[in-house]
Scaffold this motif. Sequence first.
Motif, short mmCIF file in Angstrom:
data_model
loop_
_atom_site.label_atom_id
_atom_site.label_comp_id
_atom_site.label_asym_id
_atom_site.label_seq_id
_atom_site.Cartn_x
_atom_site.Cartn_y
_atom_site.Cartn_z
N HIS A 47 37.30 44.07 43.14
CA HIS A 47 37.04 42.63 43.00
C HIS A 47 38.34 41.85 42.89
CE1 HIS A 47 32.69 42.98 42.42
NE2 HIS A 47 32.99 44.17 41.91
N GLY A 48 38.34 40.66 43.49
CA GLY A 48 39.47 39.76 43.37
C GLY A 48 39.50 39.12 41.99
N GLU A 49 40.69 38.70 41.60
CA GLU A 49 40.85 37.99 40.34
C GLU A 49 40.72 36.49 40.58
OE1 GLU A 49 44.60 39.41 38.82
OE2 GLU A 49 43.79 41.41 38.48
N VAL A 50 40.52 35.73 39.54
CA VAL A 50 40.34 34.28 39.65
C VAL A 50 41.53 33.67 40.38
CG1 VAL A 50 40.13 32.12 38.37
CG2 VAL A 50 38.94 34.18 37.57
N GLY A 51 41.25 32.90 41.43
CA GLY A 51 42.28 32.21 42.18
C GLY A 51 43.03 33.09 43.18
N GLU A 52 42.63 34.34 43.33
CA GLU A 52 43.32 35.27 44.22
C GLU A 52 42.61 35.33 45.57
OE1 GLU A 52 45.05 39.66 43.47
OE2 GLU A 52 42.90 39.48 43.11
N GLY A 53 43.37 35.29 46.64
CA GLY A 53 42.80 35.41 47.97
C GLY A 53 42.44 36.86 48.28
N VAL A 54 41.61 37.04 49.30
CA VAL A 54 41.16 38.38 49.67
C VAL A 54 42.31 39.27 50.08
CG1 VAL A 54 40.58 37.80 52.07
CG2 VAL A 54 39.38 39.64 50.92
N HIS A 55 43.32 38.72 50.77
CA HIS A 55 44.47 39.52 51.20
C HIS A 55 45.26 40.03 50.00
CE1 HIS A 55 43.61 36.60 54.46
NE2 HIS A 55 43.60 37.71 55.16
N ASP A 56 45.50 39.13 49.06
CA ASP A 56 46.24 39.52 47.86
C ASP A 56 45.46 40.54 47.04
OD1 ASP A 56 48.48 37.79 48.34
OD2 ASP A 56 47.18 36.13 47.79
N ALA A 57 44.15 40.37 46.96
CA ALA A 57 43.31 41.32 46.23
C ALA A 57 43.39 42.70 46.88
CB ALA A 57 41.86 40.84 46.19
N ALA A 58 43.37 42.75 48.21
CA ALA A 58 43.43 44.03 48.92
C ALA A 58 44.73 44.77 48.61
CB ALA A 58 43.29 43.80 50.42
N VAL A 59 45.84 44.06 48.69
CA VAL A 59 47.15 44.68 48.45
C VAL A 59 47.28 45.09 46.98
CG1 VAL A 59 49.65 44.26 48.45
CG2 VAL A 59 48.25 43.53 50.38
N ARG A 60 46.81 44.25 46.07
CA ARG A 60 46.89 44.58 44.64
C ARG A 60 46.05 45.81 44.31
NH1 ARG A 60 43.35 43.84 41.14
NH2 ARG A 60 42.27 42.17 42.25
N GLU A 61 44.84 45.87 44.85
CA GLU A 61 43.97 47.02 44.58
C GLU A 61 44.59 48.32 45.09
OE1 GLU A 61 41.31 47.46 42.81
OE2 GLU A 61 40.77 45.40 42.34
N VAL A 62 45.24 48.28 46.26
CA VAL A 62 45.92 49.48 46.75
C VAL A 62 46.98 49.92 45.76
CG1 VAL A 62 47.50 50.38 48.52
CG2 VAL A 62 45.46 49.09 49.20
N TRP A 63 47.78 48.98 45.28
CA TRP A 63 48.83 49.31 44.31
C TRP A 63 48.24 49.90 43.03
CZ3 TRP A 63 53.63 50.52 43.78
CH2 TRP A 63 54.20 50.49 42.51
N GLU A 64 47.22 49.23 42.49
CA GLU A 64 46.63 49.69 41.24
C GLU A 64 45.97 51.06 41.36
OE1 GLU A 64 45.56 45.27 39.40
OE2 GLU A 64 43.93 46.64 39.88
N GLU A 65 45.34 51.33 42.50
CA GLU A 65 44.58 52.56 42.64
C GLU A 65 45.37 53.73 43.21
OE1 GLU A 65 40.95 51.60 44.69
OE2 GLU A 65 40.29 50.27 43.09
N THR A 66 46.48 53.44 43.91
CA THR A 66 47.23 54.53 44.54
C THR A 66 48.70 54.58 44.16
OG1 THR A 66 47.94 53.31 46.52
CG2 THR A 66 45.73 54.32 46.57
#
Length: 98
Positions: A47-66
Amino acid sequence: MTDQQTAGSTVREVTASTFLLRRDAGQWSVGLIWHDRLGSHMPAGGHGEVGEGVHDAAVREVWEETGHTARLIPRPAAPTPAGFPHRLVPAQCRCLSQ
């Protein structure tokens, strides 16, 4: 995006999944994460965070999970199938991992 019905209103949540691709010595690999609750391998995402775009959410989730830094690439040139239910979003990111 996913929709949730709550007391007569719809709440929209941004979700993003990212396929990790790597080419090494002419061979392609796909990176997946293990999802404990679902008991399956899946693309990194969430899930994206408040005010975060889908692209930023995708890149952040990769970092957090891998622990890997992702670089988004444009979608393939092949057309989407007739009746494809999702709006196409160009790969753009305003994050540090470009």
